[in-house]
Enzyme design. Structure first.
Site, PDB file in Angstrom:
ATOM      1  N   SER A 164       0.835  -1.200   0.000  1.00  0.00           N
ATOM      2  CA  SER A 164       0.000   0.000   0.000  1.00  0.00           C
ATOM      3  C   SER A 164       0.874   1.257   0.000  1.00  0.00           C
ATOM      4  O   SER A 164       1.709   1.412  -0.892  1.00  0.00           O
ATOM      5  CB  SER A 164      -0.941  -0.051   1.209  1.00  0.00           C
ATOM      6  OG  SER A 164      -1.962   0.897   1.085  1.00  0.00           O
ATOM      7  N   ARG A 233     -11.823   6.701   9.706  1.00  0.00           N
ATOM      8  CA  ARG A 233     -11.325   5.331   9.760  1.00  0.00           C
ATOM      9  C   ARG A 233     -12.364   4.342   9.226  1.00  0.00           C
ATOM     10  O   ARG A 233     -12.032   3.395   8.520  1.00  0.00           O
ATOM     11  CB  ARG A 233     -10.952   4.958  11.195  1.00  0.00           C
ATOM     12  CG  ARG A 233     -10.494   3.519  11.375  1.00  0.00           C
ATOM     13  CD  ARG A 233      -9.283   3.203  10.520  1.00  0.00           C
ATOM     14  NE  ARG A 233      -8.695   1.925  10.886  1.00  0.00           N
ATOM     15  CZ  ARG A 233      -7.649   1.395  10.271  1.00  0.00           C
ATOM     16  NH1 ARG A 233      -7.087   2.042   9.264  1.00  0.00           N
ATOM     17  NH2 ARG A 233      -7.159   0.235  10.653  1.00  0.00           N
ATOM     18  N   ASP A 328      -8.680  -6.588  -4.603  1.00  0.00           N
ATOM     19  CA  ASP A 328      -8.262  -5.264  -4.130  1.00  0.00           C
ATOM     20  C   ASP A 328      -8.860  -4.206  -5.051  1.00  0.00           C
ATOM     21  O   ASP A 328      -8.387  -4.003  -6.165  1.00  0.00           O
ATOM     22  CB  ASP A 328      -6.725  -5.184  -4.122  1.00  0.00           C
ATOM     23  CG  ASP A 328      -6.210  -3.856  -3.575  1.00  0.00           C
ATOM     24  OD1 ASP A 328      -7.020  -2.943  -3.324  1.00  0.00           O
ATOM     25  OD2 ASP A 328      -4.987  -3.738  -3.391  1.00  0.00           O
ATOM     26  N   HIS A 361      -8.049  -5.152  -0.266  1.00  0.00           N
ATOM     27  CA  HIS A 361      -6.750  -4.473  -0.139  1.00  0.00           C
ATOM     28  C   HIS A 361      -5.932  -4.993   1.038  1.00  0.00           C
ATOM     29  O   HIS A 361      -4.698  -5.025   0.994  1.00  0.00           O
ATOM     30  CB  HIS A 361      -6.984  -2.968   0.008  1.00  0.00           C
ATOM     31  CG  HIS A 361      -5.731  -2.167   0.050  1.00  0.00           C
ATOM     32  ND1 HIS A 361      -4.830  -2.132  -0.987  1.00  0.00           N
ATOM     33  CD2 HIS A 361      -5.208  -1.363   1.016  1.00  0.00           C
ATOM     34  CE1 HIS A 361      -3.820  -1.347  -0.672  1.00  0.00           C
ATOM     35  NE2 HIS A 361      -4.014  -0.875   0.539  1.00  0.00           N
ATOM     36  N   ASP A 362      -6.596  -5.394   2.104  1.00  0.00           N
ATOM     37  CA  ASP A 362      -5.884  -5.892   3.287  1.00  0.00           C
ATOM     38  C   ASP A 362      -5.197  -7.242   3.054  1.00  0.00           C
ATOM     39  O   ASP A 362      -4.538  -7.759   3.966  1.00  0.00           O
ATOM     40  CB  ASP A 362      -6.853  -6.051   4.468  1.00  0.00           C
ATOM     41  CG  ASP A 362      -6.850  -4.818   5.370  1.00  0.00           C
ATOM     42  OD1 ASP A 362      -6.025  -3.920   5.136  1.00  0.00           O
ATOM     43  OD2 ASP A 362      -7.674  -4.767   6.296  1.00  0.00           O
TER      44      ASP A 362
END
Length: 387
Positions: A164, A233, A328, A361-362
């Protein structure tokens, strides 16, 4: 970042580690930023793992993502319940094998975990910088890391590696400081954010700046803009997941109830989860850092800097491992392929893998078992080539 619950003495990792600090800029040698401003003094919080060999050829710099920090592996004290954010990848026998390599991880400037950032004291006022902290870029983060690597006496890194925002730093290292880099591992990253990515960052910043406690960034020592940061967040966390992973994890399940209540309180499990993630983030992160780091990612654009992405890689001699993840949607695989194609046009040495997995994405934090053999063999090949 999800961190597993463990004890420091379970023989699964490197055990106890201690952060260190490196400060520069007190003698007129501050950091000249891309904006033209000078930041001084500059403190860099970092951690190291393993041993630097005699010819200093086994050093790897791990570059953290947006919400990460220098604590990539191990425990700070025996009472810690969770190890560093990439503990499953860094340690004896792991992908970044500390039996072979000397691992360095530093907190970026602009951060809130020990490196100089908006919450640091401004030497001109004796108060926290807040929004007087200068705008920083990915280039500035890397230039500060170059000072740290110089301080450690390392001429050339065996590898720079990051996912990232960490991948952006790896790309910056490999293009702007190619003579200092033997190889680059770029995971779930991009050479520039899409309009969609910039839009999500803008919404997060607006959530923070709209909080009545934000006070133009001057909230240190008083009530913090916790609601704005928590909402930012929550927005960011949605982008780290995927439709598939959210469906599997939450579906349309209700939280602690069997029927709809027909009001506007949280009822679905996913709503409670996001509230939890937002509140937990507020405990460890600074709202102004959120603003500065997202802006740094927005500015990053290798094509704009060099004229084209192909030209950006013209002078690099690093070997590349580029990894993307099928679900992602924040930094989709096509953006990794753009990097790979640009490297191939320059006849550079690049290995590309797209991993099919449901975690969005994680994935670079969660798919550690499948990344381990890829990264271990790539690093071994690079290390063998210089021995």
């Amino acid at each position: 970042m999800a961190r597993e619950k463990r004890r420091y003495d379970d023989n699964k990792g490197i055990g106890l580690v201690s952060p260190e600090d490196f400060t520069f800029g007190n003698n007129g040698d501050g950091l000249i930023l891309q904006s033209g401003k000078v930041l001084a003094p500059v403190n860099i919080r970092y951690e190291t793992y393993g041993e630097l060999n005699k010819d200093k050829s086994n050093a790897i710099l791990i570059l953290h993502a947006f919400s990460g920090d220098a604590h990539v592996a191990g425990f700070h004290n025996p009472d810690d319940s969770s190890p560093g954010w990439w503990d499953s990848m860094v340690g004896p026998g792991k992908a970044f094998d500390t039996n072979k390599y000397f691992i360095i991880c530093s907190n970026v400037i602009g951060g809130c975990q020990g490196s100089t950032g908006p919450s640091s004291l401004n030497p001109e006022t004796g108060k926290p910088y807040a929004m007087d902290f200068p705008v920083i870029t990915i280039d500035d983060m890397v230039n500060a890391q170059v000072r740290l690597i110089d301080y450690l006496g390392i001429d050339r890194l065996l590898a720079v590696a990051g996912g990232s925002m960490g991948g952006m730093q790896a790309l910056e290292w490999a293009t702007a400081h190619s003579e200092r880099v033997q190889s680059a591992l770029v995971l779930a990253s991009t050479s520039r954010l899409t309009a969609q990515g910039i839009a999500f960052d803008a919404v997060g910043r607006n959530a923070i700046m709209s909080d009545p406690n934000w006070n133009n960034g001057n909230y240190y020592g008083r009530a913090v803009p916790s609601r704005g940061l928590a909402i930012a967040r929550m927005i960011g966390h949605i982008t780290y997941l995927s439709d598939e992973s959210m469906h599997k994890k939450f579906g349309r399940r209700l939280q602690n109830k069997e029927n709809y209540e027909y009001d506007f309180n949280d009822q679905f499990s996913v709503e409670s989860y996001l509230e939890y993630q937002g509140d937990k983030f507020v405990e460890r992160f600074d709202a102004n850092t959120y603003i500065y780091l997202t802006k740094a990612m927005d500015y990053f654009d290798l094509s704009e800097k060099y004229g084209s992405l192909t030209y950006a890689f013209k002078k690099t001699n690093a070997r590349f491992l580029v990894v993307s993840f099928s679900t992602d949607w924040l930094y989709p695989p096509y953006q990794s392929k753009e990097i790979v194609f640009a490297l191939m046009k320059n006849s550079k040495d690049v290995t590309y893998v797209n991993i099919n997995c449901p975690y969005g994405h994680d994935s670079f934090l969660l798919e550690t078992e499948r990344q381990t053999p890829l990264i271990a063999s790539f690093l071994e090949s690079v290390y063998r080539s210089i021995r």
